[in-house]
Design a protein around this motif. Structure first.
Motif, mmCIF file in Angstrom:
data_model
loop_
_atom_site.group_PDB
_atom_site.id
_atom_site.type_symbol
_atom_site.label_atom_id
_atom_site.label_comp_id
_atom_site.label_asym_id
_atom_site.label_seq_id
_atom_site.Cartn_x
_atom_site.Cartn_y
_atom_site.Cartn_z
ATOM 1 N N THR A 168 19.261 32.137 -37.858
ATOM 2 C CA THR A 168 20.399 32.813 -38.519
ATOM 3 C C THR A 168 21.745 32.432 -37.957
ATOM 4 O O THR A 168 21.942 31.606 -37.140
ATOM 5 C CB THR A 168 20.287 34.343 -38.401
ATOM 6 O OG1 THR A 168 20.210 34.690 -37.026
ATOM 7 C CG2 THR A 168 19.131 34.841 -39.197
ATOM 8 N N LYS B 196 9.375 34.727 -31.292
ATOM 9 C CA LYS B 196 9.642 35.012 -32.710
ATOM 10 C C LYS B 196 11.063 35.533 -32.883
ATOM 11 O O LYS B 196 11.789 35.118 -33.800
ATOM 12 C CB LYS B 196 8.646 36.041 -33.257
ATOM 13 C CG LYS B 196 7.289 35.479 -33.526
ATOM 14 C CD LYS B 196 6.361 36.559 -34.062
ATOM 15 C CE LYS B 196 4.943 36.035 -34.203
ATOM 16 N NZ LYS B 196 3.999 37.088 -34.608
ATOM 17 N N THR B 197 11.447 36.422 -31.950
ATOM 18 C CA THR B 197 12.806 36.966 -32.006
ATOM 19 C C THR B 197 13.820 35.849 -31.809
ATOM 20 O O THR B 197 14.821 35.751 -32.533
ATOM 21 C CB THR B 197 12.987 38.043 -30.910
ATOM 22 O OG1 THR B 197 12.023 39.066 -31.106
ATOM 23 C CG2 THR B 197 14.379 38.649 -30.969
ATOM 24 N N ARG B 198 13.558 35.000 -30.856
ATOM 25 C CA ARG B 198 14.446 33.867 -30.570
ATOM 26 C C ARG B 198 14.516 32.919 -31.752
ATOM 27 O O ARG B 198 15.597 32.429 -32.099
ATOM 28 C CB ARG B 198 13.908 33.131 -29.325
ATOM 29 C CG ARG B 198 14.716 31.974 -28.915
ATOM 30 C CD ARG B 198 15.918 32.416 -28.096
ATOM 31 N NE ARG B 198 16.573 31.236 -27.579
ATOM 32 C CZ ARG B 198 17.881 31.068 -27.579
ATOM 33 N NH1 ARG B 198 18.650 32.011 -28.030
ATOM 34 N NH2 ARG B 198 18.408 29.973 -27.101
ATOM 35 N N LYS B 199 13.381 32.689 -32.425
ATOM 36 C CA LYS B 199 13.328 31.803 -33.581
ATOM 37 C C LYS B 199 14.185 32.387 -34.708
ATOM 38 O O LYS B 199 14.941 31.644 -35.340
ATOM 39 C CB LYS B 199 11.891 31.633 -34.051
ATOM 40 C CG LYS B 199 11.725 30.727 -35.253
ATOM 41 C CD LYS B 199 10.298 30.623 -35.680
ATOM 42 C CE LYS B 199 10.190 29.828 -36.960
ATOM 43 N NZ LYS B 199 8.882 29.851 -37.539
ATOM 44 N N ILE B 200 14.044 33.690 -34.914
ATOM 45 C CA ILE B 200 14.845 34.343 -35.975
ATOM 46 C C ILE B 200 16.320 34.230 -35.650
ATOM 47 O O ILE B 200 17.146 33.938 -36.523
ATOM 48 C CB ILE B 200 14.409 35.823 -36.118
ATOM 49 C CG1 ILE B 200 13.001 35.894 -36.710
ATOM 50 C CG2 ILE B 200 15.400 36.600 -36.978
ATOM 51 C CD1 ILE B 200 12.374 37.257 -36.698
ATOM 52 N N GLU B 201 16.645 34.430 -34.362
ATOM 53 C CA GLU B 201 18.044 34.336 -33.955
ATOM 54 C C GLU B 201 18.592 32.925 -34.194
ATOM 55 O O GLU B 201 19.726 32.752 -34.602
ATOM 56 C CB GLU B 201 18.193 34.701 -32.489
ATOM 57 C CG GLU B 201 18.024 36.168 -32.182
ATOM 58 C CD GLU B 201 18.034 36.459 -30.688
ATOM 59 O OE1 GLU B 201 18.094 35.509 -29.869
ATOM 60 O OE2 GLU B 201 17.963 37.650 -30.335
ATOM 61 N N GLU C 144 3.896 39.546 -25.469
ATOM 62 C CA GLU C 144 5.332 39.742 -25.227
ATOM 63 C C GLU C 144 6.088 38.433 -25.397
ATOM 64 O O GLU C 144 7.159 38.390 -26.024
ATOM 65 C CB GLU C 144 5.565 40.297 -23.818
ATOM 66 C CG GLU C 144 5.236 41.761 -23.658
ATOM 67 C CD GLU C 144 5.450 42.242 -22.233
ATOM 68 O OE1 GLU C 144 6.303 41.672 -21.519
ATOM 69 O OE2 GLU C 144 4.749 43.192 -21.836
ATOM 70 N N SER D 80 6.278 37.561 -29.019
ATOM 71 C CA SER D 80 7.268 38.402 -29.687
ATOM 72 C C SER D 80 8.677 37.920 -29.367
ATOM 73 O O SER D 80 9.537 37.831 -30.251
ATOM 74 C CB SER D 80 7.091 39.853 -29.236
ATOM 75 O OG SER D 80 8.072 40.663 -29.819
ATOM 76 N N MET D 81 8.918 37.575 -28.100
ATOM 77 C CA MET D 81 10.235 37.083 -27.703
ATOM 78 C C MET D 81 10.540 35.756 -28.391
ATOM 79 O O MET D 81 11.667 35.507 -28.836
ATOM 80 C CB MET D 81 10.310 36.921 -26.179
ATOM 81 C CG MET D 81 10.403 38.251 -25.476
ATOM 82 S SD MET D 81 10.437 38.253 -23.650
ATOM 83 C CE MET D 81 10.559 36.602 -23.126
#
Length: 100
Positions: free
Chosen positions: A100, A92-97, A86, A89-90
């Motif tokens: 961008t 990775k999501t934060r990195k993508i955010e 988890e 995953s969080m």
């Protein structure tokens, strides 16, 4: 003479009876001793079996406890792995955010 002969015959017969009874007593005593020995051996065997059974029950309980401990440890490790997934995953999501 006849009375004396009759007494001698009865005496001999009684001696033979006493001899036979003594032999029977010896055989009975021997059989009793053998039976007592066998009973003692069976008691010792039963005690040994009881002791082995008790040891096996203890070993089984120890194994059950070890298995329960292992299951608990695996469950804890599984939960930790899920948390790590988890978090990953969080991140990775934060990195993508952030990208961008």
């Amino acid at each position: 003479q006849d009375a004396k002969t009759q007494v001698e015959i009865e005496r001999t017969s009684l001696q033979e009876t006493v001899k036979n009874l003594a032999e029977q007593l010896a055989c009975t005593t021997s059989a009793k001793t053998t039976a007592e020995t066998k009973i003692e051996e069976l008691k010792q065997g039963l005690n040994s079996e009881h002791q082995r059974r008790t040891e096996l029950e203890l070993l089984t309980k120890e194994q059950e406890t070890a298995l329960a401990d292992t299951k608990a440890q695996l469950f804890a490790e599984h939960q930790q792995l899920e948390q790590t997934k988890e978090q990953s995953s969080m991140l990775k999501t934060r990195k993508i955010e952030l990208e961008t």
